[in-house]
Design an enzyme around this catalytic site. Structure first.
Site, mmCIF file in Angstrom:
data_model
loop_
_atom_site.group_PDB
_atom_site.id
_atom_site.type_symbol
_atom_site.label_atom_id
_atom_site.label_comp_id
_atom_site.label_asym_id
_atom_site.label_seq_id
_atom_site.Cartn_x
_atom_site.Cartn_y
_atom_site.Cartn_z
ATOM 1 N N LYS A 65 0.803 -1.232 0.000
ATOM 2 C CA LYS A 65 0.000 0.000 0.000
ATOM 3 C C LYS A 65 0.836 1.283 0.000
ATOM 4 C CE LYS A 65 -4.278 -1.649 2.148
ATOM 5 N NZ LYS A 65 -5.247 -1.415 3.222
ATOM 6 N N ASP A 101 -10.075 3.378 2.419
ATOM 7 C CA ASP A 101 -10.194 2.774 3.760
ATOM 8 C C ASP A 101 -10.853 3.727 4.759
ATOM 9 O OD1 ASP A 101 -9.101 0.311 3.145
ATOM 10 O OD2 ASP A 101 -7.050 0.933 3.581
ATOM 11 N N GLY A 125 -2.603 0.157 17.481
ATOM 12 C CA GLY A 125 -1.921 -0.031 16.208
ATOM 13 C C GLY A 125 -1.487 1.290 15.617
ATOM 14 N N GLY A 128 -0.798 0.790 8.498
ATOM 15 C CA GLY A 128 -1.594 1.380 7.428
ATOM 16 C C GLY A 128 -3.060 1.545 7.795
ATOM 17 N N ALA A 129 -3.640 0.526 8.401
ATOM 18 C CA ALA A 129 -5.061 0.579 8.759
ATOM 19 C C ALA A 129 -5.292 1.644 9.825
ATOM 20 C CB ALA A 129 -5.518 -0.782 9.252
ATOM 21 N N ASN A 149 0.616 1.441 20.638
ATOM 22 C CA ASN A 149 1.274 0.535 19.696
ATOM 23 C C ASN A 149 2.500 -0.121 20.296
ATOM 24 O OD1 ASN A 149 1.225 -0.521 16.972
ATOM 25 N ND2 ASN A 149 3.160 0.551 16.668
ATOM 26 N N ARG A 150 2.745 -1.360 19.869
ATOM 27 C CA ARG A 150 3.909 -2.115 20.342
ATOM 28 C C ARG A 150 5.194 -1.315 20.123
ATOM 29 N NH1 ARG A 150 4.947 -7.587 17.124
ATOM 30 N NH2 ARG A 150 4.999 -6.061 15.449
ATOM 31 N N THR A 151 5.382 -0.804 18.917
ATOM 32 C CA THR A 151 6.572 -0.006 18.610
ATOM 33 C C THR A 151 6.208 1.467 18.773
ATOM 34 O OG1 THR A 151 7.123 -1.702 16.985
ATOM 35 C CG2 THR A 151 8.396 0.346 16.880
ATOM 36 N N GLY A 240 -15.033 -6.028 11.563
ATOM 37 C CA GLY A 240 -14.436 -5.360 10.407
ATOM 38 C C GLY A 240 -15.150 -5.569 9.076
#
Ligand code: ATR
Length: 275
Positions: A65, A101, A125, A128-129, A149-151, A240
Site C-alpha cells: 500500500k 479505507d 496499532g 496502514g489501517a 502501539n507495540r513499537t 471489520g
C-alpha cells in the site's frame, strides 16, 4: 471483458474477489476481479499490466500500500495524507491512486449510528489501517485520539502526521489508562486475525468501559477474541466486515461510476468467510 486486479502478497485468502465479482454480476457488468499474487520485485511489472486496455482498476493490499505510491502517475490528497493507496484507477494509460479505507471506516460507523464527533478515541496499532482510521476520525471531529502501539516510534510518527494536519486535536501515545473511559476503542493491529484467533491486542484483565463502542477492523474471524472480551464487559461491538464492504463499495464506484450493491457485496463476503 474488463478486468480489475488485486495486487498483494499473499492474496489467495482474500474475500475481495468474491465480493466484487458478485457486485459486477448483480449490475450485469462483464467484468472480472482477479487476485494477482505480486512480490515487491514484481510490483513495477504488475503496474505495467494495469496500463493495458482492458484493465479497469485495481486494489492494492498488504504489503504494497505504501510502496505502490511511487509507481503511480498521481495520488489523491486523501491517499497522500494517509500515506497509502488501496485503490487504483487507470485513465488514458495513466494510473491514479486513491485510499478508500478511511471512507469505508466512517461509512461502517455511520451504519451503526456511531458519530465520532467530540469522542475520545483509542486506536490500537499504528500501521496502514490505523493511519486511515486516525485521519478519518480526525476529519470527523473526534476530540482526542490516543494511539497505543507495540513499537512506540511508529505511534509517534503517526501522531506527528495527524498533528501536522489537525493541530487542534488532542493526541497522546501509549497512554493505556485512557482505554477505561474511551468512547470508541479500535483494534487496528493484526493481532487476533486468523489463524491466530486466540490472540488479543489487550490482556483479558484490561478494563473496557461498558459505555464504549469497541471496533475490530479484523473480519476473519468475524468475532475476534478482542470483541468477545469487550462484549463480555458490556460494550457495543462492531467487527471489520462493514469497513471491508464499504471500502470495497467506494472502490467499485471509482472504477465503474456506479453505486455498489452493498447488500450483494455483504452477502458474498459473508458467504466467502463461512467457507
Ligand atoms: P495494516 O496495513 O494491516 O495496518 P501493518 O501496517 O503491518 O498492517 O500494521 C500492523 C499493526 O499491527 C502495527 O501497528 C503493528 O505494530 P508494530 O508497529 O509494533 O509493528 C501491529 N502488530 C502486528 N503484530 C503485532 C503483535 N504481535 N503484537 C502487537 N502489535 C502487533
Amino acid at each position: 471483458m474488463k478486468r480489475v486486479f488485486l495486487l498483494g502478497h499473499p492474496v489467495s485468502h482474500s474475500v475481495s474477489p468474491a465480493m466484487h465479482n458478485a457486485a459486477f454480476r448483480a449490475l450485469g457488468l462483464n467484468w472480472e476481479y482477479e487476485p494477482l499474487e505480486t512480490s515487491r520485485e514484481k510490483l513495477r511489472e504488475a503496474c505495467h499490466r494495469l496500463r493495458t486496455d482492458n484493465c479497469a482498476g485495481a486494489n492494492v493490499t498488504v504489503p504494497h500500500k505504501q510502496a505502490i505510491m511511487e509507481l503511480l502517475d498521481g495520488v489523491s490528497e486523501t491517499a497522500r495524507t494517509i500515506g497509502a493507496v488501496n485503490t487504483i484507477t487507470p485513465r488514458d494509460g495513466k494510473l491514479f491512486g486513491e485510499n478508500t479505507d478511511a471512507e469505508g471506516f466512517v461509512a461502517a460507523l455511520k451504519e451503526n449510528h456511531i458519530n465520532p464527533r467530540h469522542a475520545r478515541v483509542v486506536i490500537l496499532g499504528a500501521g496502514g489501517a490505523a493511519r486511515a482510521v486516525a485521519f478519518a476520525l480526525a476529519a470527523a471531529g473526534a476530540r482526542e485520539i490516543i494511539l497505543i502501539n507495540r513499537t512506540a516510534s511508529h505511534a509517534t510518527e503517526l501522531a506527528d502526521r495527524v498533528h501536522a494536519r489537525y493541530p487542534g486535536l488532542r493526541l497522546a501515545i501509549n497512554w493505556r489508562e485512557a482505554i477505561a473511559d474511551a468512547n470508541i476503542l479500535i483494534n487496528a493491529t493484526s493481532v487476533g486475525m486468523w489463524p491466530n484467533i486466540t490472540d488479543a491486542p489487550l490482556p483479558p484483565e484490561q478494563v473496557v468501559s461498558p459505555h464504549s463502542v469497541v471496533v475490530d477492523l479484523i473480519y476473519n474471524p468475524l468475532q475476534t477474541r478482542f470483541l468477545w472480551d469487550a462484549k463480555r464487559a458490556g460494550a457495543w461491538t462492531i467487527n471489520g466486515l462493514g469497513m471491508l464492504v464499504h471500502q470495497g463499495a467506494a472502490s467499485f464506484k471509482l472504477w465503474t461510476g456506479r453505486d455498489a450493491p452493498i447488500q450483494v457485496m455483504l452477502d458474498a463476503a459473508r458467504k466467502e468467510l463461512a467457507k
